[in-house]
Design a protein around this motif. Structure first.
Motif, PDB file in Angstrom:
ATOM      1  N   HIS A   1       0.731  -1.261  -0.236  1.00 29.63           N
ATOM      2  CA  HIS A   1       0.053   0.164  -0.286  1.00 29.63           C
ATOM      3  C   HIS A   1       0.948   1.130   0.037  1.00 29.63           C
TER       4      HIS A   1
ATOM      5  N   CYS B   1      -4.766   5.498   1.312  1.00 29.27           N
ATOM      6  CA  CYS B   1      -4.389   4.652  -0.203  1.00 29.27           C
ATOM      7  C   CYS B   1      -4.089   4.602  -1.316  1.00 29.27           C
TER       8      CYS B   1
ATOM      9  N   HIS C   1      -8.074   1.483  -4.238  1.00 25.94           N
ATOM     10  CA  HIS C   1      -7.827   0.921  -2.534  1.00 25.94           C
ATOM     11  C   HIS C   1      -8.254   2.542  -1.993  1.00 25.94           C
TER      12      HIS C   1
ATOM     13  N   MET D   1      -9.837   2.943   1.678  1.00 34.75           N
ATOM     14  CA  MET D   1      -8.410   2.965   2.505  1.00 34.75           C
ATOM     15  C   MET D   1      -8.397   3.847   2.679  1.00 34.75           C
TER      16      MET D   1
HETATM   17 CU   LIG Z   1      -3.260  -0.065  -0.775  1.00 42.71          CU
END
Ligand SMILES: [Cu+2]
Length: 575
Positions: free
Chosen positions: A499, A558, A563, A568
């Motif tokens: 990430h 991220c 993502h 995220m």
């Molecule tokens: Cu990620």
């Protein structure tokens, strides 16, 4: 090289199965390499001579068509009479529009003219992607007005609301491009009070630390190679893939943009942005993206400055290339190779994440970039005879959206460089042995007094989460006092993913990296200030942040764009 890449089966994963499952997407159609010529130099966006109409206002001019943002913070103090930033701002204006006849690969019949989204400026007619580069200067604030001229009835991937974030800038919250702040003439994001067809962004162009140091802040905090991109909640990946990205270079008395002053780095026509990202095309040569798949999609064609496999003609002298991995998901390791692919050449790495390093890294042969990472490199073409053909090559294979696989020769050629002329004047540029100093880190005793927060980047119920929570634009997960400092620990215990974590507004210094509790070295090019922190498998990255000068809401997320869309990301507030 291209053939082997195209022939490789695309491997994606599905959160439902939790394992890698090949998906039978056909490869993108064949391309014709090295026909598209990139311009010999980058043309910066010109400011508008007279302030925009309607005249920019401190609070949102909703009656005049602006979306309902918060008032510009500290505007009078910075730009008013006697302001620290030397008076009124420069005005820039761009319109985000659809360009219906973009060519990705010259006249190649497999790739017909097709719609992209780009930025139109006063001296850049037609919507282009990447958008025009803004050349800013420390101490010279900017108001940048971005009109949303996208078709409201858009079909296909992407969403015609926009929200432009200037990645890495020390920007007041209302101008940051917080993901809930998207707008169009018909839609307003949940954290705006009103819809509108434009938004004025206030970029003070001050160094972080001006409350602490006075003047225009701490010059050791200077940024250099920034980029702007769409950051609309939930659709950042498709909107960026449609083309909503551009560059923003900022100069000061050290990095002047003039080869005869300051550090004297390669400048003007020889300071060249290279914006790199991967794309996937359907059998009709149309750009495609599955925005519902939380695993994301890897492209099998690498686009450099909006073109597949282009050519750049260079003079026999030093160039500064500002490399950007514009995402969404692919990692790159770039090398400079000769035509027969039996030699690679060194270059000098002067900046990471756009920030000049304290000292140049000489004799580098490769540079790795996670999504959103930048690297400024200097290549001296004087050592090559006229007619030399070179290639910028990606040697990193990646068959899954999880992470890169491995470095593999000979790699994929993404840009051809032809040394085709002597410079019209002697090359006066240089790379001095000292670039920009770093503020010394606090002592161990001082660091031990700082609050520590831990963030686990993980999957939860098939979505992406931070500390098992999904992004909520209304709820700050973290609140920090203005003027404070903290240590944030980014932790990834997930099953094989990497990430690239991006912090808005403030840069950090990596204090340590460890894998399964064992310290690992911090690579030399990650020892400067950074805004992207790649967190590998079972890795903890400890980062020092200071929270300065402005208050309000910002995200941390991220920068694998899929993502961040799936969710995220968290909101943190300075109070
Ligand atoms: Cu990620």
């Amino acid at each position: 090289m291209k053939a082997s890449l195209a022939a490789a089966p695309m491997v994606l994963t599905t959160h439902k199965a939790g394992a890698q499952v090949p998906v039978g997407l056909p490869p993108s159609p064949p391309t014709t390499p090295w026909v598209e010529e990139l311009p010999l130099q980058d043309t910066p966006l010109a400011p508008v001579a007279a302030p925009a109409n309607p005249y920019p206002t401190l609070a949102a001019n909703i009656a005049g068509g602006e979306c309902g943002r918060d008032p510009h913070q500290r505007y009078d103090e910075l730009c008013g009479p006697g302001g620290v930033a030397a008076g009124a701002p420069l005005f820039y204006e761009m319109a985000v529009k659809q360009n219906s006849s973009w060519r990705f690969n010259g006249d190649n019949a497999y790739y017909p003219p097709q719609p992209i989204w780009g930025f139109e400026g006063i001296n850049t007619p037609g919507a282009v992607s990447p958008g025009p580069t803004i050349h800013a200067r420390y101490g010279k604030p900017i108001i940048c007005r971005i009109h949303n001229g996208l078709p409201a009835l858009h079909t296909g991937f992407g969403s015609p609301e926009i929200n432009i974030h200037l990645h890495n800038m020390h920007t007041p919250s209302a101008s940051d491009g917080f993901p809930g702040d998207f707008y169009s003439g018909t839609v307003s994001g949940p954290t705006l009070s009103s819809r509108g067809s434009f938004r004025d962004h206030f970029y003070p162009n001050l160094y972080a630390g001006f409350d602490e140091f006075g003047g225009i802040g701490d010059p050791r905090e200077a940024l250099g190679s920034l980029f702007y991109h769409d950051h609309t909640e939930g659709v950042t990946a498709p909107n960026v893939l449609r083309g909503l990205v551009g560059r923003y270079n900022i100069f000061d008395d050290l990095d002047t943009g003039d080869e005869l002053t300051g550090l004297r780095l390669p400048s003007g026509p020889y300071d060249y942005p290279l914006t790199i990202s991967d794309r996937r095309f359907d059998v009709n040569g149309q750009l495609t993206f599955n925005q519902l798949d939380p695993e994301g999609v890897l492209g099998d064609k690498i686009v450099v400055n909006g073109k597949i496999e282009p050519v750049l003609r260079v003079a026999r002298r030093k160039y500064r290339f500002r490399l950007l991995n514009a995402g969404p998901t692919r990692y790159y390791e770039l090398v400079l190779q000769n035509r027969s692919a039996n030699a690679i050449y060194g270059f000098t790495n002067i900046a990471n994440d756009g920030n000049l390093l304290p000292n140049p890294l000489l004799h580098q042969y490769n540079v790795r970039m996670a999504p959103a990472e930048r690297a400024d490199i200097v290549i001296d073409f004087a050592k090559f005879p006229l007619g030399t053909e070179l290639y910028l090559v990606n040697t990193l294979t990646q068959t899954s959206t999880r992470r890169p696989d491995r470095v593999q020769a000979p790699g994929t050629r993404i840009l051809k460089l032809v040394v085709d002329r002597n410079p019209p004047e002697p090359d006066m540029s240089r790379v001095p042995s000292v670039l920009r100093p770093l503020r010394p880190l606090p002592s161990e005793a001082e660091l031990a007094t700082l609050p520590v927060r831990r963030f686990n980047f993980e999957r939860s119920g098939g979505m992406w989460a931070i500390n098992a929570r999904f992004f909520n634009v209304f709820t700050p997960d973290v609140t920090v006092p203005k003027g404070s400092a903290e240590i944030w620990e980014f932790f990834n215990a997930n099953d094989g993913w990497q990430h690239p974590i991006h912090m808005h507004f403030e840069e950090g210094r990596i204090l340590s990296k460890s894998v399964n509790g064992t310290a690992v070295p911090i690579p030399p090019n990650e020892r400067g200030r950074k805004d992207v922190f790649n967190v590998g498998e079972n890795m903890t990255v400890r980062v020092l942040f200071r929270f300065r000068d402005f208050t309000g809401k910002y995200p941390m997320h991220c920068h694998n764009l899929t993502h961040e869309d799936h969710s995220m990301m968290l909101r943190w507030d300075i109070v």
